[in-house]
Scaffold this motif. Structure first.
Motif, PDB file in Angstrom:
ATOM      1  N   ALA A 175       9.628   0.593  -7.778  1.00 51.71           N
ATOM      2  CA  ALA A 175      10.321   0.592  -9.069  1.00 51.71           C
ATOM      3  C   ALA A 175       9.500  -0.144 -10.121  1.00 51.71           C
ATOM      4  O   ALA A 175       9.431   0.271 -11.285  1.00 51.71           O
ATOM      5  N   ALA A 176       8.861  -1.245  -9.711  1.00 54.44           N
ATOM      6  CA  ALA A 176       8.022  -1.993 -10.664  1.00 54.44           C
ATOM      7  C   ALA A 176       6.816  -1.167 -11.097  1.00 54.44           C
ATOM      8  O   ALA A 176       6.416  -1.201 -12.265  1.00 54.44           O
ATOM      9  N   LEU A 177       6.233  -0.416 -10.171  1.00 49.81           N
ATOM     10  CA  LEU A 177       5.084   0.419 -10.530  1.00 49.81           C
ATOM     11  C   LEU A 177       5.483   1.523 -11.508  1.00 49.81           C
ATOM     12  O   LEU A 177       4.705   1.908 -12.382  1.00 49.81           O
ATOM     13  N   ARG A 178       6.702   2.034 -11.366  1.00 55.67           N
ATOM     14  CA  ARG A 178       7.154   3.087 -12.292  1.00 55.67           C
ATOM     15  C   ARG A 178       7.356   2.547 -13.696  1.00 55.67           C
ATOM     16  O   ARG A 178       7.215   3.275 -14.669  1.00 55.67           O
TER      17      ARG A 178
ATOM     18  N   PRO B   4       0.810  -1.231   0.000  1.00 53.39           N
ATOM     19  CA  PRO B   4       0.000   0.000   0.000  1.00 53.39           C
ATOM     20  C   PRO B   4       0.841   1.279   0.000  1.00 53.39           C
ATOM     21  O   PRO B   4       0.437   2.280  -0.603  1.00 53.39           O
ATOM     22  N   LEU B   5       2.003   1.244   0.668  1.00 53.44           N
ATOM     23  CA  LEU B   5       2.856   2.436   0.674  1.00 53.44           C
ATOM     24  C   LEU B   5       3.348   2.769  -0.736  1.00 53.44           C
ATOM     25  O   LEU B   5       3.337   3.940  -1.147  1.00 53.44           O
ATOM     26  N   ALA B   6       3.776   1.744  -1.469  1.00 55.97           N
ATOM     27  CA  ALA B   6       4.255   1.976  -2.837  1.00 55.97           C
ATOM     28  C   ALA B   6       3.124   2.453  -3.741  1.00 55.97           C
ATOM     29  O   ALA B   6       3.316   3.362  -4.569  1.00 55.97           O
ATOM     30  N   CYS B   7       1.936   1.875  -3.581  1.00 60.70           N
ATOM     31  CA  CYS B   7       0.793   2.303  -4.404  1.00 60.70           C
ATOM     32  C   CYS B   7       0.395   3.740  -4.079  1.00 60.70           C
ATOM     33  O   CYS B   7       0.053   4.524  -4.980  1.00 60.70           O
ATOM     34  N   LEU B   8       0.427   4.104  -2.807  1.00 61.05           N
ATOM     35  CA  LEU B   8       0.055   5.466  -2.428  1.00 61.05           C
ATOM     36  C   LEU B   8       1.013   6.503  -3.008  1.00 61.05           C
ATOM     37  O   LEU B   8       0.591   7.551  -3.504  1.00 61.05           O
TER      38      LEU B   8
END
Length: 523
Positions: A151-154, A66-70
């Motif tokens: 990094a994967a989300l980027r 959730p932290l990375a998604c936020l």
């Protein structure tokens, strides 16, 4: 074979010497080693180690996702700065967080003192054992999963979700059935790093009195004259770490991670709604604890010592020692890692395999095992080297060689070898090609590798504790010795300096990377 290939082979052979020594020592023990490995207590230690590693890795992933998604998918105000702050606990060593947990919630901690003064005698729940170790190691390892998922989300291609939306899939269903499976390799990488960190940790485990394989290996070496049993336990720990790494690599190799053709478009951030604010508040608990607890407890005990006029030990010498050995270790490690990473990337496939496998084995070698192996080797074969600065730097180099090789490898893979070939056809000598072509292209990777080794050396405890010369104090050993005797106020100032030395460069590096991402148009 070229000169740099031969040099790389020698360096990798040096990196696996501790493992070879452990094998030789354990084999020399014969039946005694076998009896130790088959003892019921060894099975219990193995289960405790695996259970703690699995719990920490799972919780780290649950906190990090959730932290990375936020910070990547939701338009939270100041999300770039929040992203830097969330990753900063990576620079805080585990024994420092363990010190803060005990100093805050322990039987003689700040909360117990406060309750004693306000409501009288009050017994807090036990902080030692599995719960304290799980909480501490989760606080220091969740940034591994967070950085990997972020990094994967980027690099995530929004076309996958757009296709699912055209098929009538709702937002939450798209997230669970499309986004989360595609983030699987990143989540697994973060969990693997968290599990390996937990298996190799010694400082937090020792402070929180939770016996695992690392603590047992240390006690066997320290209390027993027969080191073959300790070598057998150390090999068991190394085998466990190597199996984890190889299993993760095999799983990632089989995963089909397709990407649509064309240029990736930036993902539009979602508008922040009421549920987003609730998620922000819930997700900020772990980062606030991970960074605020060590700093807050150190400030509390420092202020308390000043208020009662307690004389605190000097920290000038430990600070200087920490800085210069970390700077030197960074230079030596990066210099050793460069020919290895170059041969792995540019060498023949068979040579790359020969170099790659020992590196993974060395990567799975916990710091406490490496340090104890080097102590035994130096005492037995080179007593003049025991407890000297060269042996300490050698230990740091072996400990962080795989980390530096991994960083440099990522940079070298992206370079086109035809640039060097073109420079040679223009009449440049080999050293001119290196200075004018390869060095400028490799410089970002060299800086990142040097920064990573410097940061990890600053907070390294087992190697420093066992290989440093007598009376050679660093910030980590000062904190360790003070907390071992429950002198919380004596550990306060070196703990604050340790956090500053680790957090400041990491914060600057994170700010620089966020700024670079912003210039690329990722909003």
């Amino acid at each position: 074979m070229q000169t740099h290939d031969l040099l790389a082979l020698v360096i990798v052979l040096l990196a696996v010497i501790p493992v070879l020594y452990l094998v030789w020592r354990a084999a020399g023990g014969g039946e005694r080693t076998l009896a130790t490995l088959l003892h019921p207590r060894t099975g219990q230690l193995l289960l405790r180690s695996v259970g703690l590693a699995a719990a920490v890795a799972g919780t780290s992933a649950v906190v990090a996702l959730p932290l990375a998604c936020l910070t990547e998918r939701v338009a939270v105000p100041g999300r770039r700065w929040i992203g830097v702050l969330v990753a900063l606990p990576l620079a805080v060593p585990s024994y420092l967080t363990a010190y803060a947990v005990v100093a805050a919630f322990g039987p003689r901690g700040a909360l117990a003192s406060l309750l004693d003064r306000s409501v009288g005698s009050f017994r807090l729940p036990e902080v030692y054992g599995f719960f304290g170790a799980w909480l501490t190691l989760t606080l220091v390892t969740y940034p591994y999963s967070y950085l990997a998922v972020r990094a994967a989300l980027r690099g995530f291609d929004p076309a996958f979700e757009e296709v699912a939306r055209t098929l009538g899939t709702g937002r939450w269903m798209r997230f669970w059935r499309v986004t989360v499976p595609l983030l699987g390799p990143a989540v697994l990488s973060g969990m693997l790093l968290a599990a390996l960190y937990t298996l190799s940790d010694f400082g937090a485990i020792a402070i929180l009195r939770y016996s695992t394989l690392t603590y047992s290996v240390y006690n066997q070496y320290r209390l027993s004259f027969d080191r073959s049993a300790a070598a057998g336990l150390a090999l068991l720990l190394v085998s466990l770490a190597v199996m984890l790494v190889l299993a993760a690599r095999e799983w990632q190799r089989r995963v089909a991670f397709y990407r649509t053709v064309g240029v990736r478009r930036p993902q539009a951030a979602l508008r922040l709604r009421w549920w987003g604010w609730l998620l922000v508040l819930a997700s900020s608990v772990f980062p606030a604890l991970a960074l605020g607890l060590p700093v807050g407890m150190a400030l509390y005990w420092f202020a308390r010592a000043r208020a009662i006029g307690e004389v605190l030990p000097s920290v000038g010498e430990p600070l200087v020692n920490t800085l210069w050995v970390s700077l030197l270790a960074g230079a030596v490690t990066v210099a050793a890692a460069f020919p290895v990473s170059r041969s792995v990337v540019r060498g023949r496939r068979r040579l790359a395999t020969v170099l790659d496998v020992p590196l993974w084995i060395a990567y799975g070698l916990p710091g406490i095992v490496l340090a104890l192996a080097l102590v035994s080797i130096s005492v037995r074969f080179a007593p003049w080297l025991y407890q000297t600065i060269p042996l300490l730097i050698f230990g740091y180099t072996l400990r962080f060689l795989s980390e530096a090789v991994g960083t440099l490898r990522g940079t070298l893979v992206q370079q086109n070898p035809r640039l060097e070939e073109a420079a040679r056809t223009l009449g440049m000598r080999p050293w001119q090609v290196w200075v004018k072509v390869q060095l400028p292209l490799t410089l970002p990777g060299l800086v990142n590798a040097y920064a990573a080794v410097f940061l990890t050396t600053v907070k390294e405890l087992p190697v420093t504790l066992l290989l440093s010369p007598i009376d050679f104090r660093t910030l980590s050993t000062t904190v360790w010795n003070a907390t071992a005797d429950a002198f919380w106020s004596h550990a306060a100032l070196p703990a604050l300096l340790l956090v500053c030395v680790g957090v400041a460069p990491m914060g600057l590096l994170g700010w620089w990377q966020e700024r670079a991402e912003g210039r690329r148009g990722i909003q």
